[in-house]
Design a protein around this motif. Structure first.
Motif, short mmCIF file in Angstrom:
data_model
loop_
_atom_site.label_atom_id
_atom_site.label_comp_id
_atom_site.label_asym_id
_atom_site.label_seq_id
_atom_site.Cartn_x
_atom_site.Cartn_y
_atom_site.Cartn_z
N PRO A 1 7.75 -78.06 80.47
CA PRO A 1 8.81 -78.31 79.47
C PRO A 1 10.17 -77.76 79.84
O PRO A 1 11.18 -78.21 79.31
CB PRO A 1 8.25 -77.61 78.21
N ASP A 2 10.21 -76.78 80.74
CA ASP A 2 11.51 -76.20 81.08
C ASP A 2 11.70 -76.13 82.60
O ASP A 2 10.77 -76.40 83.38
CB ASP A 2 11.67 -74.81 80.46
N HIS A 3 12.90 -75.79 83.00
CA HIS A 3 13.28 -75.78 84.42
C HIS A 3 12.44 -74.78 85.21
O HIS A 3 11.96 -75.10 86.31
CB HIS A 3 14.76 -75.46 84.55
N ALA B 1 20.05 -80.46 89.39
CA ALA B 1 20.05 -81.05 88.06
C ALA B 1 19.70 -82.53 88.12
O ALA B 1 18.95 -83.05 87.28
CB ALA B 1 21.41 -80.85 87.38
N ARG B 2 20.22 -83.23 89.12
CA ARG B 2 19.91 -84.65 89.27
C ARG B 2 18.46 -84.84 89.73
O ARG B 2 17.78 -85.77 89.29
CB ARG B 2 20.87 -85.31 90.27
N VAL C 1 19.33 -75.45 106.77
CA VAL C 1 20.44 -75.61 107.70
C VAL C 1 21.39 -76.71 107.21
O VAL C 1 22.60 -76.66 107.41
CB VAL C 1 19.91 -75.92 109.11
N CYS C 2 20.82 -77.71 106.53
CA CYS C 2 21.62 -78.82 106.01
C CYS C 2 22.49 -78.41 104.84
O CYS C 2 23.39 -79.17 104.43
CB CYS C 2 20.69 -79.96 105.57
N GLY C 3 22.22 -77.24 104.26
CA GLY C 3 22.94 -76.80 103.07
C GLY C 3 22.09 -76.85 101.81
O GLY C 3 22.53 -76.41 100.73
N LYS C 4 20.88 -77.36 101.91
CA LYS C 4 19.98 -77.45 100.76
C LYS C 4 19.50 -76.06 100.38
O LYS C 4 19.05 -75.29 101.23
CB LYS C 4 18.80 -78.37 101.12
N ASP C 5 19.56 -75.73 99.07
CA ASP C 5 19.10 -74.42 98.65
C ASP C 5 17.61 -74.48 98.29
O ASP C 5 17.03 -75.56 98.14
CB ASP C 5 19.94 -73.90 97.47
N PRO C 6 16.95 -73.32 98.20
CA PRO C 6 15.52 -73.31 97.93
C PRO C 6 15.12 -74.03 96.65
O PRO C 6 14.06 -74.66 96.58
CB PRO C 6 15.19 -71.81 97.86
N GLU C 7 15.95 -73.95 95.63
CA GLU C 7 15.64 -74.61 94.36
C GLU C 7 15.59 -76.12 94.54
O GLU C 7 14.64 -76.79 94.09
CB GLU C 7 16.71 -74.24 93.32
N GLN D 1 16.30 -84.66 86.80
CA GLN D 1 16.33 -85.91 86.04
C GLN D 1 15.35 -86.92 86.63
O GLN D 1 14.63 -87.61 85.89
CB GLN D 1 17.75 -86.48 86.03
N HIS D 2 15.31 -87.01 87.96
CA HIS D 2 14.36 -87.92 88.61
C HIS D 2 12.92 -87.51 88.28
O HIS D 2 12.06 -88.37 88.05
CB HIS D 2 14.55 -87.88 90.14
N ILE D 3 12.67 -86.20 88.28
CA ILE D 3 11.31 -85.72 88.02
C ILE D 3 10.88 -86.09 86.61
O ILE D 3 9.76 -86.60 86.39
CB ILE D 3 11.23 -84.19 88.24
N ARG D 4 11.74 -85.84 85.64
CA ARG D 4 11.37 -86.13 84.25
C ARG D 4 11.25 -87.64 84.01
O ARG D 4 10.37 -88.09 83.26
CB ARG D 4 12.36 -85.48 83.28
#
Length: 552
Positions: A124-126, A80-81, A22-28, A84-87
């Motif tokens: 190793p990948d997205h 994408a950001r 509802v906030c606009g956040k997508d599943p990914e 970056q935090h995850i890696r």
């Protein structure tokens, strides 16, 4: 790709967002945020063990805080950001592990490497990260632990997220506390372990409330140390002619830097939503081009921002999906982000914001004047405390209502407007956070020279309300729950959860919470909170007002 998120009040059907936020956040983005929390627990497992041996790594401590803050509702919508935090988290985990192992070796202690999140390594990948995220999602946690245990875990996690936001604001101003970092890591470590009883969880809920109280005290010291003690200040809420920039969010340092960089340019600066209390700080209000406040709470931005003829800067959370009519003049900084919105980096060079303001038309003329008063933090309220005490003892002031918290767009929030409007004339209202926009532009008058509406500040300024309540209880030699004081709280996201846990830690009872109860609080969890704290869902304004005045 499916999702499961129930961390905010607006969650779909009051159960969970499972298709799109509802906030606009997508599943990914939702999935990657779950993975980031999992990765952060792994960092914390090692950081907690190192802290037990008296060793800290400040960069690791800060990473834990920033990761939690980045997953708060309406902060970072950019997958994408988040990746970056995850890696980066994998590197911080290795750093924390090395710190722990070195500390153990130096102290002659055996190394006990934890399992669970500590064993995670990034794919190793997205696409691989998304698969990992699915495996550690909240939905999987519910399947494994059951809804009640999962709900208790998330209640604590969301309290930590809210407290992390406040801790990050304090850090920006140079205020950090090693003991606070230790408790963040220890609590996350607690969440990685099985076999906890309901009593264990409740104790940790209260410990998280105490942690947030200490974090709010740290932030209060940071804000007042940098910008002075807030004082009652009149704020214009209608525009003046000229080029303009609107600043939203909570970060006072970003506002200060923007004020410095725009001084002498002819550009006027307006606050929006939770930035309104900035006007009460002397070292910010001294800038003549901080001319007023524009608009209301965060959920109205898609209607209000198209009409703002200047640049717009978000310093922290509460961003919504921007419309094309203003996206090109919208900017983010710090941890807040939206895909394809220009981000101001750590150098805090706001030149692009300033240039966008110069290119925009600005306000053509002054609007009719309207003013409100802010700045009733604990410094100002403590000075007024003797008059308040006398008014209560003399019968002129019958009751105090704290009506405030996070606002939102979901139906039912008109309750808070109606409640404030129905508060009798011999009662006063304390308000804070963006929930105040439901009624803060109305004239409530005075009681014996004391304004009936006292704007305490941002959501973190709940600390001020707590300080005042404590002072009144001391003056009347009674418990907080025996004061003529009622808490009518609206919640939306995790900072409100953190404040709720703080109130529970302080033993405050009979809190009326709405407009709906959190979806992660199962009937069993609610029974636990009702049993110990008599927490109540809101009813009607008329019924709740009558009950509060009757001491129920």
């Amino acid at each position: 790709m499916s999702m499961f998120c129930y961390q905010c009040e607006q969650t779909a059907k009051s159960t969970a967002c499972t298709v799109h936020g509802v906030c606009g956040k997508d599943p990914e983005t939702a999935a990657l945020q779950d993975l980031l929390v999992h990765a952060t627990k792994g960092i914390a497992q090692y950081a907690a063990r190192a802290a037990e041996l008296g060793v800290h790594d400040r960069l690791v401590d800060r990473a834990i805080i920033e990761n939690l803050f980045a997953t708060v509702t309406n902060v970072d919508f950019d997958p994408a950001r988040i990746e970056q935090h995850i890696r980066a988290s994998a590197r911080f985990k290795s750093k924390a592990k090395a710190t722990y192992e070195e500390a153990a070796s130096a102290s002659g202690k055996p190394v006990h490497n934890p399992d669970g999140p500590a064993t995670w390594e990034p794919a190793p990948d997205h696409d691989g990260l998304l698969q990992q995220a699915h495996a550690v999602s909240i939905a999987k946690e519910i399947d494994a632990d059951g809804p009640t245990v999962a709900g208790l875990k998330e209640l604590i996690t969301y309290g930590l997220k809210g407290a992390a936001a406040y801790a990050d604001h304090a850090r920006v101003l140079g205020h950090e506390d090693e003991s606070i970092y230790t408790r963040f890591a220890a609590t996350l470590d607690f969440l990685t372990k099985d076999g906890h009883s309901s009593e264990d969880f409740l104790a940790q809920v209260l410990a998280t409330g105490k942690l947030n109280l200490d974090v709010m005290a740290l932030l209060d010291a940071a804000n007042t140390g940098a910008y002075g003690t807030p004082e009652p200040t009149r704020v214009r809420t209608t525009p003046v002619a000229g080029k303009c920039i609107l600043v939203s969010g909570h970060d006072l340092k970003d506002l200060e830097l923007l004020l410095q960089q725009t001084e002498g340019t002819g550009i006027n600066i307006y606050t929006h939503s939770e930035m309104l209390p900035a006007h009460g700080y002397p070292q910010l209000n001294k800038y003549d081009h901080l001319v007023g406040n524009y608009g209301g709470a965060w959920q109205d931005q898609q209607q209000e921002f198209p009409e703002f003829p200047g640049a717009i800067l978000f310093t922290t959370n509460c961003i919504q999906k921007p419309a094309m009519t203003y996206q090109e003049r919208l900017f983010t900084t710090g941890l807040v982000a939206w895909p394809d919105v220009q981000h101001i980096g750590e150098d805090k060079d706001f030149t692009p914001v300033i240039e966008a303001a110069k290119a925009a038309p600005g306000f053509a003329e002054d609007a009719p004047e309207h003013w409100i008063t802010v700045g009733f933090g604990h410094g100002a309220l403590m000075q007024a405390a003797p008059a308040v005490i006398d008014a209560i003892k003399g019968g002129a002031l019958r009751h105090l209502f704290l009506i405030g918290g996070c606002d939102g767009a979901k139906t039912g929030r008109n309750y808070y407007t109606e409640f404030a409007e129905q508060v009798p004339g011999d009662c006063a209202i304390l308000t804070l956070a963006c929930g105040k926009y439901r009624f803060n532009k109305q004239d409530f008058g005075e009681i014996g020279g004391i304004p009936r509406l006292l704007d305490v500040g941002q959501c973190n300024d709940s600390y001020s309300a707590i300080k005042v309540a404590g002072a009144l209880a001391e003056a009347f030699e009674c418990d907080i729950n025996e004061l003529p004081l009622s808490f009518i709280v609206s919640w939306f996201e995790q900072k409100a959860v953190a404040i709720l846990l703080t109130l529970l830690y302080l033993g405050v009872k009979d809190i009326r919470l709405g407009p709906t109860l959190p979806a992660f609080i199962t009937p069993e969890v609610l029974d636990l909170l009702v049993e110990h704290y008599q927490i109540k869902p809101i009813g009607t304004p008329e019924e709740d007002l009558a009950a509060a005045l009757a001491g129920k």
